[in-house]
Design a protein around this motif. Structure first.
Motif, mmCIF file in Angstrom:
data_model
loop_
_atom_site.group_PDB
_atom_site.id
_atom_site.type_symbol
_atom_site.label_atom_id
_atom_site.label_comp_id
_atom_site.label_asym_id
_atom_site.label_seq_id
_atom_site.Cartn_x
_atom_site.Cartn_y
_atom_site.Cartn_z
ATOM 1 N N THR A 220 -37.978 109.514 -30.681
ATOM 2 C CA THR A 220 -37.188 109.276 -29.479
ATOM 3 C C THR A 220 -37.146 110.510 -28.584
ATOM 4 N N PHE A 221 -37.223 111.697 -29.174
ATOM 5 C CA PHE A 221 -36.980 112.929 -28.426
ATOM 6 C C PHE A 221 -38.182 113.870 -28.430
ATOM 7 N N TYR A 222 -38.224 114.708 -27.409
ATOM 8 C CA TYR A 222 -39.230 115.778 -27.350
ATOM 9 C C TYR A 222 -38.860 116.880 -28.336
ATOM 10 N N GLU A 223 -37.579 117.244 -28.348
ATOM 11 C CA GLU A 223 -37.053 118.200 -29.317
ATOM 12 C C GLU A 223 -36.365 117.423 -30.450
ATOM 13 N N ASP A 224 -36.107 118.110 -31.548
ATOM 14 C CA ASP A 224 -35.409 117.479 -32.675
ATOM 15 C C ASP A 224 -33.909 117.461 -32.395
ATOM 16 N N LEU A 225 -33.388 116.281 -32.043
ATOM 17 C CA LEU A 225 -31.962 116.161 -31.740
ATOM 18 C C LEU A 225 -31.220 115.327 -32.790
ATOM 19 N N ILE A 226 -31.901 115.031 -33.890
ATOM 20 C CA ILE A 226 -31.291 114.200 -34.926
ATOM 21 C C ILE A 226 -30.602 115.097 -35.953
ATOM 22 N N ASP A 227 -29.264 115.097 -35.937
ATOM 23 C CA ASP A 227 -28.548 115.889 -36.938
ATOM 24 C C ASP A 227 -28.164 115.006 -38.126
ATOM 25 N N ASP A 228 -27.517 115.607 -39.130
ATOM 26 C CA ASP A 228 -27.191 114.865 -40.352
ATOM 27 C C ASP A 228 -26.195 113.738 -40.109
ATOM 28 N N THR A 229 -25.270 113.941 -39.170
ATOM 29 C CA THR A 229 -24.286 112.894 -38.867
ATOM 30 C C THR A 229 -24.976 111.655 -38.305
ATOM 31 N N VAL A 230 -25.893 111.883 -37.369
ATOM 32 C CA VAL A 230 -26.640 110.770 -36.783
ATOM 33 C C VAL A 230 -27.508 110.108 -37.849
ATOM 34 N N MET A 231 -28.136 110.905 -38.699
ATOM 35 C CA MET A 231 -28.976 110.340 -39.759
ATOM 36 C C MET A 231 -28.154 109.483 -40.719
#
Length: 269
Positions: free
Chosen positions: A150-161
């Motif tokens: 979804t993103f160019y940078e890694d914006l997926i943190d543990d809460t979202v995961m």
């Protein structure tokens, strides 16, 4: 994607939504529509940078509708009920990913009740997804890698995961998600696009891997009144990755619409 919004969540007649009020009563209404793997918080970065408009961000009930009934058309009727319940007149619809698909379907079915469209990473013509079966749905690393498309940078943190894994590990939620995914592919918008004559703003990430740049050009070619803007170093959700740039582009478009509206009004005075 997921996560709690920083804004107060309103509830009315079964609808959940954010509502940002304008101090000016005659300002245009806007409705922001999130994507399939989205939620109310997706538009928080943009809401913090847009002022002077009345904005609604509804929670789209992807997991509340029965799997055999879930579809873009069904969500369009849900959006119609939302507008009627909250008495939202002639909104500008802004949609990301599936939310763009929903905005397009609403505009072609209720053309007289839409003022303009803003599409960013919209589905409806060509899009990639996680897949049709989630064969590795318990593999957190695999799902994280897919979500990060979804993103160019890694914006997926543990809460979202954690929230994503809750969805993909739930047989009920996953069934509904896959049913809607199949419908977005099946319900192709190409034949409807020439009939949509609203002003349309296209805002696209140059590095979008889910609805790649060619999709933006397809929309530009097939829609009658478009303007296309690119954001570099940006993936599938520009309003999240580059909210300042997105806000500047959106506000310029809204000012253009207001100028045209005022010009038309003056002709009749």
């Amino acid at each position: 994607m997921f996560g709690s919004s920083d804004f107060d969540v309103n509830k009315k007649d079964g609808f959940e939504y954010l509502h940002i009020s304008s101090e000016t009563s005659n300002k245009q209404n806007l409705i922001f529509l999130h994507g399939m793997f989205g939620g109310l918080s997706n538009y928080d970065p943009l809401l913090k940078r847009i002022q002077g408009y009345t904005i609604f961000v509804p929670k789209i009930p992807i997991y509340e509708i029965k799997a055999r009934k879930i579809s873009i058309s069904r969500l369009t009727e849900w959006l119609r009920s939302f507008c009627e319940t909250l008495d939202i007149k002639n909104p500008i619809l802004l949609g990301n990913s599936m939310g763009g698909h929903l905005a397009l379907d609403y505009a072609q079915k209720y053309a007289d009740d839409v003022s303009a469209l803003v599409l960013t990473g919209s589905s409806g013509l060509l899009e990639k997804d996680f897949g049709s079966t989630f064969p590795r749905r318990k593999d957190r690393d695999f799902i994280r890698k897919q979500a990060n498309l979804t993103f160019y940078e890694d914006l997926i943190d543990d809460t979202v995961m954690d929230e994503i894994m809750t969805v993909v590990k739930s047989p009920s939620k996953l069934t509904k998600l896959l049913a809607l995914t199949r419908d977005t592919h099946k319900y192709h918008m190409e034949k409807f696009l020439p009939k949509i004559d609203h002003e349309v703003l296209l805002v696209w990430g140059k590095q979008d891997e889910i609805t790649p740049p060619e999709v933006a050009y397809m929309f530009e070619e097939k829609l009658a009144n478009t303007q296309l803007h690119w954001i570099d170093k940006c993936g599938h959700a520009p309003m999240m990755e580059h909210p300042e740039k997105f806000a500047a582009i959106l506000q310029d478009f809204l000012r253009q619409l207001e100028t045209k509206s005022n010009s038309k009004t003056s002709q009749y005075l």
